[in-house]
Design a protein around this motif. Structure first.
Motif, PDB file in Angstrom:
ATOM      1  N   ASP A 317       0.828  -1.207   0.000  1.00 23.36           N
ATOM      2  CA  ASP A 317       0.000   0.000   0.000  1.00 23.36           C
ATOM      3  C   ASP A 317       0.862   1.257   0.000  1.00 23.36           C
ATOM      4  OD1 ASP A 317      -2.275  -1.491  -0.033  1.00 23.36           O
ATOM      5  OD2 ASP A 317      -2.723  -1.269   2.092  1.00 23.36           O
ATOM      6  N   ARG A 318       1.878   1.235   0.806  1.00 23.32           N
ATOM      7  CA  ARG A 318       2.766   2.405   0.911  1.00 23.32           C
ATOM      8  C   ARG A 318       3.517   2.651  -0.395  1.00 23.32           C
ATOM      9  NH1 ARG A 318       7.294   3.050   5.708  1.00 23.32           N
ATOM     10  NH2 ARG A 318       8.264   4.964   4.966  1.00 23.32           N
ATOM     11  N   ALA A 319       3.979   1.560  -1.032  1.00 26.83           N
ATOM     12  CA  ALA A 319       4.693   1.704  -2.298  1.00 26.83           C
ATOM     13  C   ALA A 319       3.776   2.213  -3.402  1.00 26.83           C
ATOM     14  CB  ALA A 319       5.319   0.377  -2.683  1.00 26.83           C
ATOM     15  N   ILE A 320       2.536   1.738  -3.430  1.00 30.93           N
ATOM     16  CA  ILE A 320       1.589   2.215  -4.437  1.00 30.93           C
ATOM     17  C   ILE A 320       1.301   3.696  -4.240  1.00 30.93           C
ATOM     18  CG2 ILE A 320      -0.788   1.995  -5.278  1.00 30.93           C
ATOM     19  CD1 ILE A 320      -0.644  -0.975  -4.632  1.00 30.93           C
ATOM     20  N   ALA A 321       1.097   4.101  -2.996  1.00 31.55           N
ATOM     21  CA  ALA A 321       0.826   5.509  -2.725  1.00 31.55           C
ATOM     22  C   ALA A 321       2.010   6.388  -3.091  1.00 31.55           C
ATOM     23  CB  ALA A 321       0.476   5.689  -1.245  1.00 31.55           C
ATOM     24  N   GLY A 324       2.644   6.528  -7.394  1.00 35.64           N
ATOM     25  CA  GLY A 324       1.655   7.000  -8.364  1.00 35.64           C
ATOM     26  C   GLY A 324       0.218   6.878  -7.925  1.00 35.64           C
ATOM     27  N   GLY A 325      -0.108   6.010  -6.978  1.00 34.09           N
ATOM     28  CA  GLY A 325      -1.479   5.885  -6.525  1.00 34.09           C
ATOM     29  C   GLY A 325      -2.250   4.798  -7.252  1.00 34.09           C
ATOM     30  N   ALA A 326      -3.376   4.419  -6.678  1.00 36.92           N
ATOM     31  CA  ALA A 326      -4.179   3.330  -7.230  1.00 36.92           C
ATOM     32  C   ALA A 326      -4.772   3.672  -8.594  1.00 36.92           C
ATOM     33  CB  ALA A 326      -5.300   2.977  -6.251  1.00 36.92           C
ATOM     34  N   LYS A 327      -4.980   4.935  -8.885  1.00 31.39           N
ATOM     35  CA  LYS A 327      -5.576   5.311 -10.161  1.00 31.39           C
ATOM     36  C   LYS A 327      -4.638   5.086 -11.341  1.00 31.39           C
ATOM     37  CE  LYS A 327      -8.616   8.811  -8.125  1.00 31.39           C
ATOM     38  NZ  LYS A 327      -9.012  10.237  -8.110  1.00 31.39           N
ATOM     39  N   GLU A 328      -3.343   5.008 -11.092  1.00 29.03           N
ATOM     40  CA  GLU A 328      -2.364   4.863 -12.167  1.00 29.03           C
ATOM     41  C   GLU A 328      -1.964   3.416 -12.413  1.00 29.03           C
ATOM     42  OE1 GLU A 328      -1.561   7.363 -14.005  1.00 29.03           O
ATOM     43  OE2 GLU A 328      -2.720   8.760 -12.763  1.00 29.03           O
ATOM     44  N   ALA A 355     -11.140   1.997  -6.986  1.00 19.29           N
ATOM     45  CA  ALA A 355     -11.703   2.697  -5.826  1.00 19.29           C
ATOM     46  C   ALA A 355     -11.549   1.867  -4.555  1.00 19.29           C
ATOM     47  CB  ALA A 355     -13.178   3.017  -6.086  1.00 19.29           C
ATOM     48  N   ILE A 356     -11.755   0.568  -4.635  1.00 18.89           N
ATOM     49  CA  ILE A 356     -11.594  -0.302  -3.467  1.00 18.89           C
ATOM     50  C   ILE A 356     -10.136  -0.335  -3.027  1.00 18.89           C
ATOM     51  CG2 ILE A 356     -11.757  -2.692  -2.677  1.00 18.89           C
ATOM     52  CD1 ILE A 356     -14.184  -3.009  -4.466  1.00 18.89           C
ATOM     53  N   LEU A 357      -9.207  -0.452  -3.992  1.00 17.96           N
ATOM     54  CA  LEU A 357      -7.792  -0.445  -3.633  1.00 17.96           C
ATOM     55  C   LEU A 357      -7.395   0.882  -3.002  1.00 17.96           C
ATOM     56  CD1 LEU A 357      -5.038  -1.813  -3.669  1.00 17.96           C
ATOM     57  CD2 LEU A 357      -4.715  -0.956  -6.004  1.00 17.96           C
TER      58      LEU A 357
END
Length: 386
Positions: A317-321, A324-328, A355-357
């Motif tokens: 979760d931290r790496a995704i944020a 670039g974020g879940a939208k990317e 949206a769930i992620l």
């Protein structure tokens, strides 16, 4: 008589005087050097010993054609152009598509085609599918042992590098997937050599030994269905009902990874919730479930496995944020992310899955900040993107 005989001998000698060696030398011309060479080479024995002189077929260096030098504007022919080397990532969030199964298109069955011919062609198509996936896996192995990924092959080193920002989320996932698939190659290779075209008939039932880079679409469908049935069965066994992130509803769902204290679990509290979360996030193998329901396994062991699994998901979760974020993130990657978080993605739209992620990331970022403020969590703060 004597004189007549002498005169006869003298007349014969004088008659044959023209055939003397001196006369032959005088009347026979001497052949030239080229004629003598030609004469001697016509003899079969002499021809085997000496060959006639032949002029060289090489072009003198002064008359050779030297092509003009290639300039930067000229493009080399297509045959000499090398294909681009494989890469480990396609973005900061998504690892290379070679870590996922290659495209698979099964042949159609024309009318009147015997069933054995059709299934033989299907088997050959699947065999080519497995070959393509394994070749991609071996190519990824070469990348794995090259810079900049080689120093981070150990899980602890990769985790530290991800937290320090030395590698991206895509590189971290690439390392984990390739290592996990390589461990399954020996057993699967034996199965493939023994069964050949009939391997596809067995792999749905032995998915644990099949590298995920060669999973069939039916295997993904079967795994997601079995995971949902396992989560529902766990809730019924322990008498703990919990909403699952999915079904089109996002608001009001629980997106945490069991933030309960170890002391409470050791006192016998939160047992049911621990079991449901452990099954939901696949913290232990499914074969353990009957023993877990009967409480024949120590709670400390189960809690330790659940905490390790929750730490992995929080790190992701931290790496995704940060990257670039879940939208990317791509569609295939968001499906795998929600599979790991115990969410059934079948029938969901891309926007709903992202949206769930995003809610998972937001929820656990808040928990991270809270624990960091209380002094229980070390490290840099999360990124701002969700």
């Amino acid at each position: 008589m004597l004189n007549a005989g002498r005169n006869l001998c003298k007349s014969k000698v004088h008659k044959h005087a023209s055939f003397s060696p001196f006369a032959l030398h005088h009347h026979t011309p001497i052949p030239s050097k080229s004629q003598a060479l030609t004469f001697t080479t016509t003899h079969p024995k002499a021809q085997s010993r000496r060959q006639p002189y032949k002029p060289s077929s090489r072009i003198p260096s002064a008359k050779r054609h030297i092509p003009p030098p290639t300039t930067s504007s000229q493009t080399p022919p297509a045959a000499t152009q090398s294909s681009p080397p494989p890469v480990a990532t396609s973005s900061a969030l998504d690892p290379s598509s070679t870590t996922l199964p290659p495209p698979l298109t099964l042949p159609d069955r024309p009318p009147g085609t015997p069933w054995y011919k059709y299934y033989f062609s299907v088997g050959r198509t699947l065999l080519k599918f497995y070959k393509t996936g394994l070749l991609a896996l071996f190519a990824n192995r070469k990348i794995l042992f090259q810079a900049p990924l080689r120093p981070h092959l150990l899980s602890a080193n990769a985790r530290k590098a991800l937290l320090a920002g030395e590698i991206t989320r895509a590189q971290y996932v690439f390392i984990k997937r390739v290592k996990a698939d390589l461990l399954k190659v020996p057993v699967f290779a034996v199965l493939l050599l023994v069964c050949g075209e009939f391997t596809a008939l067995l792999v749905p039932f032995v998915g644990a030994i099949v590298p995920k880079v060669v999973w069939l679409p039916v295997q993904w469908e079967r795994a997601r269905r079995k995971a949902k049935e396992r989560r529902e069965r766990a809730g019924k066994k322990v008498g703990y009902a919990r909403k699952e992130a999915g079904g089109g509803e996002v608001k009001g769902l629980d997106f945490s990874y069991f933030p309960k204290s170890r002391e409470g679990v050791e006192r016998g509290e939160h047992w049911n919730e621990m079991v449901v979360n452990g099954v939901r996030f696949n913290a232990w193998p499914g074969l353990w479930d009957p023993l877990v329901y009967l409480k024949l396994l120590p709670g400390a062991t189960l809690l330790k496995r659940l905490e390790n699994r929750a730490d992995e998901l929080r790190l992701d979760d931290r790496a995704i944020a940060r990257d670039g974020g879940a939208k990317e993130i791509s569609v295939e990657e968001v499906k795998l992310c929600l599979d790991a978080r115990g969410t059934d993605v079948r029938g969901m739209e891309e926007s709903e899955m992202k949206a769930i992620l995003g809610r998972f990331i937001e929820k656990n970022r808040e928990e991270h900040k809270k624990k960091r403020h209380e002094g229980g969590t070390k490290g840099e703060p999360w990124g701002s993107k969700v």
